[in-house]
Scaffold this motif. Structure first.
Motif, PDB file in Angstrom:
ATOM      1  N   ARG A  27      33.565  24.081 -41.001  1.00 59.05           N
ATOM      2  CA  ARG A  27      34.381  23.189 -41.816  1.00 59.05           C
ATOM      3  C   ARG A  27      35.688  23.863 -42.237  1.00 59.05           C
ATOM      4  O   ARG A  27      35.678  24.998 -42.707  1.00 59.05           O
ATOM      5  CB  ARG A  27      33.617  22.762 -43.068  1.00 59.05           C
ATOM      6  N   GLY A  28      36.785  23.142 -42.066  1.00 61.31           N
ATOM      7  CA  GLY A  28      38.072  23.619 -42.553  1.00 61.31           C
ATOM      8  C   GLY A  28      38.731  24.677 -41.719  1.00 61.31           C
ATOM      9  O   GLY A  28      39.702  25.288 -42.161  1.00 61.31           O
ATOM     10  N   SER A  29      38.232  24.908 -40.490  1.00 65.04           N
ATOM     11  CA  SER A  29      38.819  25.952 -39.666  1.00 65.04           C
ATOM     12  C   SER A  29      38.672  25.614 -38.191  1.00 65.04           C
ATOM     13  O   SER A  29      37.636  25.097 -37.758  1.00 65.04           O
ATOM     14  CB  SER A  29      38.153  27.303 -39.943  1.00 65.04           C
ATOM     15  N   VAL A  30      39.709  25.924 -37.418  1.00 66.06           N
ATOM     16  CA  VAL A  30      39.562  25.879 -35.966  1.00 66.06           C
ATOM     17  C   VAL A  30      38.779  27.109 -35.540  1.00 66.06           C
ATOM     18  O   VAL A  30      38.733  28.120 -36.247  1.00 66.06           O
ATOM     19  CB  VAL A  30      40.942  25.844 -35.273  1.00 66.06           C
ATOM     20  N   HIS A  31      38.169  27.049 -34.375  1.00 64.37           N
ATOM     21  CA  HIS A  31      37.309  28.147 -33.936  1.00 64.37           C
ATOM     22  C   HIS A  31      37.069  28.028 -32.438  1.00 64.37           C
ATOM     23  O   HIS A  31      37.333  26.993 -31.821  1.00 64.37           O
ATOM     24  CB  HIS A  31      35.977  28.116 -34.692  1.00 64.37           C
ATOM     25  N   GLY A  32      36.555  29.095 -31.865  1.00 63.77           N
ATOM     26  CA  GLY A  32      36.176  29.067 -30.457  1.00 63.77           C
ATOM     27  C   GLY A  32      34.997  28.142 -30.251  1.00 63.77           C
ATOM     28  O   GLY A  32      34.070  28.085 -31.068  1.00 63.77           O
ATOM     29  N   THR A  33      35.022  27.391 -29.155  1.00 68.08           N
ATOM     30  CA  THR A  33      33.983  26.391 -28.926  1.00 68.08           C
ATOM     31  C   THR A  33      33.077  26.721 -27.746  1.00 68.08           C
ATOM     32  O   THR A  33      32.162  25.964 -27.453  1.00 68.08           O
ATOM     33  CB  THR A  33      34.624  25.018 -28.682  1.00 68.08           C
ATOM     34  N   ASN A  34      33.314  27.829 -27.073  1.00 68.62           N
ATOM     35  CA  ASN A  34      32.493  28.174 -25.917  1.00 68.62           C
ATOM     36  C   ASN A  34      31.209  28.873 -26.345  1.00 68.62           C
ATOM     37  O   ASN A  34      30.996  29.180 -27.520  1.00 68.62           O
ATOM     38  CB  ASN A  34      33.278  29.091 -24.970  1.00 68.62           C
ATOM     39  N   GLU A  35      30.372  29.136 -25.361  1.00 68.64           N
ATOM     40  CA  GLU A  35      29.246  30.041 -25.566  1.00 68.64           C
ATOM     41  C   GLU A  35      29.729  31.457 -25.277  1.00 68.64           C
ATOM     42  O   GLU A  35      30.390  31.705 -24.278  1.00 68.64           O
ATOM     43  CB  GLU A  35      28.077  29.689 -24.636  1.00 68.64           C
ATOM     44  N   ASP A  94      28.465  25.057 -44.380  1.00 71.41           N
ATOM     45  CA  ASP A  94      29.890  24.980 -44.055  1.00 71.41           C
ATOM     46  C   ASP A  94      30.181  25.537 -42.666  1.00 71.41           C
ATOM     47  O   ASP A  94      31.183  25.183 -42.056  1.00 71.41           O
ATOM     48  CB  ASP A  94      30.696  25.750 -45.095  1.00 71.41           C
ATOM     49  N   CYS A  95      29.313  26.422 -42.201  1.00 75.02           N
ATOM     50  CA  CYS A  95      29.492  27.014 -40.873  1.00 75.02           C
ATOM     51  C   CYS A  95      28.112  27.198 -40.257  1.00 75.02           C
ATOM     52  O   CYS A  95      27.168  27.597 -40.943  1.00 75.02           O
ATOM     53  CB  CYS A  95      30.227  28.357 -40.984  1.00 75.02           C
ATOM     54  N   VAL A  96      27.998  26.881 -38.973  1.00 72.68           N
ATOM     55  CA  VAL A  96      26.707  27.002 -38.280  1.00 72.68           C
ATOM     56  C   VAL A  96      26.915  27.798 -37.002  1.00 72.68           C
ATOM     57  O   VAL A  96      27.729  27.428 -36.145  1.00 72.68           O
ATOM     58  CB  VAL A  96      26.106  25.622 -37.940  1.00 72.68           C
ATOM     59  N   LEU A  97      26.159  28.900 -36.874  1.00 73.96           N
ATOM     60  CA  LEU A  97      26.173  29.719 -35.664  1.00 73.96           C
ATOM     61  C   LEU A  97      24.856  29.537 -34.935  1.00 73.96           C
ATOM     62  O   LEU A  97      23.786  29.689 -35.533  1.00 73.96           O
ATOM     63  CB  LEU A  97      26.373  31.196 -36.002  1.00 73.96           C
ATOM     64  N   MET A  98      24.940  29.227 -33.647  1.00 71.13           N
ATOM     65  CA  MET A  98      23.751  29.079 -32.821  1.00 71.13           C
ATOM     66  C   MET A  98      23.588  30.332 -31.959  1.00 71.13           C
ATOM     67  O   MET A  98      24.499  30.718 -31.217  1.00 71.13           O
ATOM     68  CB  MET A  98      23.889  27.864 -31.909  1.00 71.13           C
ATOM     69  N   LEU A  99      22.427  30.978 -32.060  1.00 71.74           N
ATOM     70  CA  LEU A  99      22.103  32.130 -31.223  1.00 71.74           C
ATOM     71  C   LEU A  99      21.063  31.727 -30.192  1.00 71.74           C
ATOM     72  O   LEU A  99      20.154  30.945 -30.488  1.00 71.74           O
ATOM     73  CB  LEU A  99      21.584  33.300 -32.065  1.00 71.74           C
ATOM     74  N   ASP A 100      21.212  32.271 -29.006  1.00 70.98           N
ATOM     75  CA  ASP A 100      20.323  31.877 -27.917  1.00 70.98           C
ATOM     76  C   ASP A 100      19.993  33.110 -27.091  1.00 70.98           C
ATOM     77  O   ASP A 100      20.877  33.927 -26.793  1.00 70.98           O
ATOM     78  CB  ASP A 100      21.023  30.822 -27.041  1.00 70.98           C
ATOM     79  N   HIS A 101      18.723  33.261 -26.742  1.00 68.74           N
ATOM     80  CA  HIS A 101      18.282  34.353 -25.873  1.00 68.74           C
ATOM     81  C   HIS A 101      17.583  33.724 -24.671  1.00 68.74           C
ATOM     82  O   HIS A 101      16.425  33.330 -24.743  1.00 68.74           O
ATOM     83  CB  HIS A 101      17.320  35.282 -26.621  1.00 68.74           C
ATOM     84  N   ARG A 102      18.331  33.603 -23.583  1.00 63.31           N
ATOM     85  CA  ARG A 102      17.797  32.893 -22.421  1.00 63.31           C
ATOM     86  C   ARG A 102      17.528  33.850 -21.265  1.00 63.31           C
ATOM     87  O   ARG A 102      18.136  34.927 -21.171  1.00 63.31           O
ATOM     88  CB  ARG A 102      18.774  31.814 -21.969  1.00 63.31           C
ATOM     89  N   ILE A 103      16.627  33.443 -20.396  1.00 63.61           N
ATOM     90  CA  ILE A 103      16.285  34.234 -19.213  1.00 63.61           C
ATOM     91  C   ILE A 103      16.466  33.348 -17.989  1.00 63.61           C
ATOM     92  O   ILE A 103      15.851  32.285 -17.880  1.00 63.61           O
ATOM     93  CB  ILE A 103      14.843  34.766 -19.281  1.00 63.61           C
ATOM     94  N   VAL A 104      17.328  33.788 -17.075  1.00 64.16           N
ATOM     95  CA  VAL A 104      17.598  33.070 -15.836  1.00 64.16           C
ATOM     96  C   VAL A 104      17.401  34.038 -14.681  1.00 64.16           C
ATOM     97  O   VAL A 104      18.032  35.097 -14.644  1.00 64.16           O
ATOM     98  CB  VAL A 104      19.029  32.493 -15.823  1.00 64.16           C
ATOM     99  N   ASP A 105      16.526  33.684 -13.758  1.00 61.56           N
ATOM    100  CA  ASP A 105      16.217  34.558 -12.617  1.00 61.56           C
ATOM    101  C   ASP A 105      15.820  35.945 -13.085  1.00 61.56           C
ATOM    102  O   ASP A 105      16.261  36.976 -12.552  1.00 61.56           O
ATOM    103  CB  ASP A 105      17.419  34.648 -11.668  1.00 61.56           C
ATOM    104  N   GLN A 106      14.997  35.992 -14.133  1.00 61.03           N
ATOM    105  CA  GLN A 106      14.449  37.217 -14.683  1.00 61.03           C
ATOM    106  C   GLN A 106      15.501  38.113 -15.340  1.00 61.03           C
ATOM    107  O   GLN A 106      15.246  39.279 -15.624  1.00 61.03           O
ATOM    108  CB  GLN A 106      13.692  38.017 -13.609  1.00 61.03           C
TER     109      GLN A 106
END
Length: 579
Positions: free
Chosen positions: A230-238, A206-218
């Motif tokens: 599902r069934g709710s508005v939510h923030g869409t940014n990273e 019903d809800c999916v959270l994506m976690l990310d651990h990225r490295i940019v320029d060290q």
């Protein structure tokens, strides 16, 4: 027209009231920032999938969800681990300040470790989850659990080759959780081109959270994104998030709306002459101040005098140093007569020093938010903010600072930034190349004034919104007694500072002395002439007085003669028997 024949307009769906029971219920996570971007928390009584790569924080989020539920909302929980033992989990979360053993002893948490033998379960058509469901049911019943976390699905289903069977068993697991009204977090590893390795869990969640651990320029940054709800508005940014000794904190990246309240209270700068330049009252509370200038121009000194004035009023101040250590700042301030140690000892002043390269821009922003939440300061000082320029592009730095300014204004926090500028760029200096200086309320510019082989400091106010302020340049002096702003001094060739000013002042004093001597000489001459005239007047007055006495005597004698003659004439007439 009768009521039965009136045309009825269709109901406006935007005005139709939704009964409370029809609204999606949410379970607050207690995780700072996550409830904000989910608008209340995760779907209550439904499963939420948390997916991502190794080291992105899936297990920590699942565990903190349970612990916060117990401590803050009184909802017992069950943690099901397929990889880590209860002993390892207890040690891992202890670094976040959580005591798993105590929660287990209190009967509020069950940590269920299940070892899965992949070789034993790869029997086509013979494997199902009945055994797992029995163990889960027992754990849930033992504490009356309302929440459950399962970490991770890959271990449970890693031995399956039959996709149809796998899909059915995943659906069974999610259905089993829903049927028992358990608010669940299920972790899963990120797949190649899919959210998860199996590529199907996201469809039944019903809800999916994506976690990310990225490295940019060290530089590493953890981010969270709500891929589905599902069934709710939510923030869409990273959203960047931190994992530190206080747990997880998520930072919204969208700027606040421009509805913060403009305060009218004024607070001292800590420098009386600068207060006078700002209409005699100082800065507006809740405003943003920029002090820009070249290296060595005195920006840090102005910032620390402001911090001293803040603490002297009994208010709190956070000083974020990106260039010097706190001990170095304190030592340097003592050389200009400023001792900040008492404010640190009393807890009113807190230094936080770090190199900008320690985090990425978003992590710096998240860290600042966290420090502000913990300390509740009245004033935040960042010295220098331009050190962040090396951590991203112009637009990235601009975005980060705009969001920081919005956050500080929305909280009514007064902010002072110092900005290092290159020599020779004069009044065109901006806070960043992106032009964030346009958002600053009060802007002080420190300039180097080179003349007659000397380099001296000058200060003037570029702008100060909402108040009358001086348009003059002040000579900016640092001494063992503090900061002094000299009145503007204009010579024949313009504004003078340093020894040129002293020389001209000496010449002006000599000229003024000569004029005074001439005036004194003329005054003395006039006084002598006046005295001579007064002496002459006194002499003439004395002569007149002497002559007056003599004349009065003679006049008296004449009157006596006149009187005697009249008497004699009268007596003679009487002797002659005249009428």
């Amino acid at each position: 027209m009768s009521p039965s024949t009136q045309t009825m307009s269709p109901p406006d769906p935007t005005q139709t009231k939704i009964p409370p029971e029809a609204k999606l219920l949410k379970a607050p996570t207690g995780i700072q920032g996550l409830d904000e971007i989910t608008l209340g928390g995760l779907p209550r009584g439904r499963p939420t999938l948390v997916c991502g790569g190794a080291g992105c924080g899936k297990t920590m989020l699942a565990m903190e969800f349970l612990i916060r539920g117990i401590l803050e909302f009184g909802e017992p929980g069950v943690f099901v681990a397929f990889e880590e033992t209860p002993e390892d989990l207890a040690k891992n979360v202890a670094s976040l300040g959580f005591n798993l053993r105590q929660l287990e002893d209190d009967g509020k948490l069950v940590v269920e470790y299940i070892h899965v033998d992949k070789g034993a379960i790869a029997i086509a058509g013979a494997y199902d989850l009945e055994g797992l469901f029995l163990r889960l049911q027992f754990a849930v019943d033992s504490v009356g659990a309302k929440r459950i976390s399962i970490d991770t699905l890959e271990v449970l289903f890693g031995g399956f080759d039959n996709t149809a069977l796998l899909r059915e068993e995943v659906r069974r697991l999610f259905r089993w959780l829903k049927d028992r009204d358990l608010t669940a977090i299920i972790t899963a590893e990120k797949g190649e081109g899919t959210l998860t390795r199996q590529g199907m869990e996201e469809y039944v969640s019903d809800c999916v959270l994506m976690l990310d651990h990225r490295i940019v320029d060290q530089i590493s940054t953890r981010r969270l994104r709500i891929a589905k709800y599902r069934g709710s508005v939510h923030g869409t940014n990273e959203y960047p998030f931190l994992i530190d000794e206080g747990g997880i904190s998520v930072l919204p990246v969208s700027s606040m709306s421009l509805d913060h309240k403009a305060l009218t209270e004024r607070i001292s700068t800590g420098i009386p002459r600068l207060d006078a330049m700002l209409g005699g009252k100082g800065y507006f509370r809740g405003s943003t101040i920029l002090v820009s200038g070249t290296a060595g121009s005195g920006k840090t000194s102005i910032a620390n005098f402001f911090a001293n004035a803040v603490c002297a009023r009994g208010e709190r101040c956070i000083y974020l140093a990106f260039e010097e250590s706190p001990s170095q700042i304190l030592r340097n301030m003592e050389s200009i007569g400023l001792d900040l140690h008492p404010w640190i000892d009393s807890g009113l002043l807190r230094f936080h020093a770090s190199r900008p390269s320690v985090y990425g821009l978003e992590m710096h922003l998240a860290k600042i938010h966290k420090l502000i939440r913990e300390f509740s300061p009245n004033v935040v000082i960042i010295d220098p903010v331009t050190n962040l320029d090396a951590m991203g592009t112009n637009s990235e730095v601009n975005s980060m600072l705009v969001r920081l300014l919005d956050y500080l204004k929305s909280e009514g926090i007064t902010a002072l930034f110092t900005s290092l500028t290159a020599g020779g760029d004069g009044g065109s200096v901006e806070l960043t190349k992106g032009g964030v200086s346009s958002l600053i309320d009060t802007w002080l510019l420190l300039r180097d004034i080179e003349h007659n082989g000397e380099r001296n400091r000058g200060m003037y106010i570029i702008k100060s919104r909402g108040m009358a302020h001086s348009n003059q340049i002040r000579e900016f002096l640092l001494s063992s007694t503090g900061i002094d702003l000299k009145d503007v001094y204009v010579g024949p060739s313009g504004v003078l500072t340093g020894s040129s000013r002293l020389t001209m002042e000496a010449e002006d004093k000599a000229f003024a002395l000569t004029l005074q001597q001439e005036i004194d000489s003329m005054q003395q001459k006039m006084d002598r002439k006046k005295q001579a005239l007064e002496a002459q007047w006194l002499a003439m007055q004395a002569t007149f007085q002497a002559e007056e006495v003599e004349m009065l005597q003679r006049m008296e004698e004449k009157r006596k003669v006149q009187s005697r003659t009249a008497v004699d004439r009268e007596e003679m007439g009487m002797s002659r028997k005249s009428d």
